[in-house]
Scaffold this motif. Structure first.
Motif, PDB file in Angstrom:
ATOM      1  N   GLN A  54     -10.993  -4.606  -3.962  1.00 30.75           N
ATOM      2  CA  GLN A  54     -11.089  -6.063  -4.026  1.00 30.75           C
ATOM      3  C   GLN A  54      -9.744  -6.763  -4.160  1.00 30.75           C
ATOM      4  O   GLN A  54      -9.662  -7.975  -4.020  1.00 30.75           O
ATOM      5  N   ILE A  55      -8.687  -6.003  -4.443  1.00 31.67           N
ATOM      6  CA  ILE A  55      -7.349  -6.572  -4.653  1.00 31.67           C
ATOM      7  C   ILE A  55      -6.345  -5.755  -3.851  1.00 31.67           C
ATOM      8  O   ILE A  55      -6.442  -4.531  -3.779  1.00 31.67           O
ATOM      9  N   LYS A 102     -10.248 -10.057   0.343  1.00 34.44           N
ATOM     10  CA  LYS A 102      -9.681  -9.451  -0.860  1.00 34.44           C
ATOM     11  C   LYS A 102      -8.722 -10.459  -1.485  1.00 34.44           C
ATOM     12  O   LYS A 102      -8.229 -11.355  -0.803  1.00 34.44           O
ATOM     13  N   ILE A 103      -8.448 -10.307  -2.770  1.00 33.53           N
ATOM     14  CA  ILE A 103      -7.374 -11.068  -3.387  1.00 33.53           C
ATOM     15  C   ILE A 103      -6.073 -10.370  -3.038  1.00 33.53           C
ATOM     16  O   ILE A 103      -5.920  -9.168  -3.281  1.00 33.53           O
ATOM     17  N   PHE A 203      -7.367 -10.273 -12.878  1.00 36.82           N
ATOM     18  CA  PHE A 203      -8.375 -10.446 -11.839  1.00 36.82           C
ATOM     19  C   PHE A 203      -9.503  -9.427 -11.961  1.00 36.82           C
ATOM     20  O   PHE A 203     -10.664  -9.735 -11.674  1.00 36.82           O
ATOM     21  N   SER A 204      -9.168  -8.207 -12.389  1.00 36.42           N
ATOM     22  CA  SER A 204     -10.174  -7.151 -12.477  1.00 36.42           C
ATOM     23  C   SER A 204     -11.236  -7.456 -13.533  1.00 36.42           C
ATOM     24  O   SER A 204     -12.356  -6.931 -13.460  1.00 36.42           O
ATOM     25  N   LEU A 208     -14.756 -11.612  -9.643  1.00 40.43           N
ATOM     26  CA  LEU A 208     -14.054 -11.507  -8.367  1.00 40.43           C
ATOM     27  C   LEU A 208     -14.902 -11.943  -7.179  1.00 40.43           C
ATOM     28  O   LEU A 208     -14.380 -12.509  -6.217  1.00 40.43           O
TER      29      LEU A 208
END
Length: 264
Positions: A54-55, A102-103, A203-204, A208
């Protein structure tokens, strides 16, 4: 799904929800040749398809983030067809990075110049060490920004400020770039990766999925404009490559002297 890690010009690793992607041509300050851009595009597409990630953190090995397009590769480029092939990769790389679900975080140290800065600006969060050198400096070789540089500068600082910064080819340290509105966070020398890790941790433990929905809404409304800008940049870049000023700029760069432009 594990990421491929058989790249010649990248280091790629995953930690939990995060992919760390390092540009790995340190001998040229991570200058972007076709191989590096193609491998970067491949890995970004692979990450985009990976639901477990996701990042994304983008950074550079060696003494800098990215010095921009590889001038030596430009000198050996022959004809319009090869130019168009090169620009096609640039355009797809910029749109993929800008809109990927995704970030995305750029962790900058040293130089982030030209196309290298365009790629950094396509990310959601820009972190730079305080003595970094950030420059949209295509003007120094008689060219215009590519990689969506016009659009990405305009999105962050507005049209008028973007135009003047591009005209001047401003080289800014991180404090100047932050005051200008170009980056999101300044950190001490040697701390860009640690600051990126702090963002990843924050962020985690955030919602998200909701954050990514917001990104999708905002980015989708601007993606067509980015694509149109990339097309205009390609057309302008080809015209500028035919000018006397571009030839003078390239020769001056190779000879390590100040160019004598004539507006031709």
């Amino acid at each position: 799904m594990e990421l491929t890690n058989s790249y010649k010009t990248l280091h790629v690793k995953t930690e939990g929800k995060t992919a760390w992607v390092s540009l790995n041509r340190p001998e040229s300050l991570n200058a972007l040749n076709k191989e590096l851009m193609s491998e970067l595009l491949d890995v970004l597409k692979e990450i985009s398809r990976n639901a477990d990630l996701q990042i994304v953190v983008l950074k550079g090995e060696g003494k800098g983030f990215c010095s921009g397009g590889d001038i030596k590769a430009m000198l050996t480029m022959s004809g319009e067809e090869e130019f168009k092939t090169f620009m096609k990769v640039i355009k797809e790389l910029s749109t993929t990075l800008y809109a990927m679900p995704k970030i995305t975080i750029s962790a900058i140290h040293g130089a982030a110049a030209g196309l290298g800065l365009s790629l950094a600006l396509a990310c959601d969060v820009l972190i730079a060490e305080e003595q970094s050198k950030l420059a949209m400096n295509f003007i120094g070789i008689g060219l215009v920004p590519d990689g969506g540089g016009h659009f990405l500068m305009q999105e962050r600082v507005g049209s008028h400020k973007a135009m003047h910064a591009i005209w001047r080819g401003d080289v800014m340290n991180a404090h100047e770039a932050h005051s200008f509105g170009l980056i999101d966070r300044v950190t001490a020398e040697g701390r860009a990766v640690a600051e990126a890790e702090a963002y990843v941790s924050r962020f985690s433990s955030s919602p998200l999925k909701a954050m990514l929905e917001t990104k999708a809404i905002l980015r989708s409304s601007r993606l067509k404009e980015l694509e149109e800008t990339l097309e205009m940049e390609e057309e302008s870049q080809w015209r500028m490559r035919q000018t006397d000023d571009h030839l003078e700029g390239i020769n001056a760069f190779v000879e390590k002297r100040k160019p004598a432009f004539k507006g031709q």
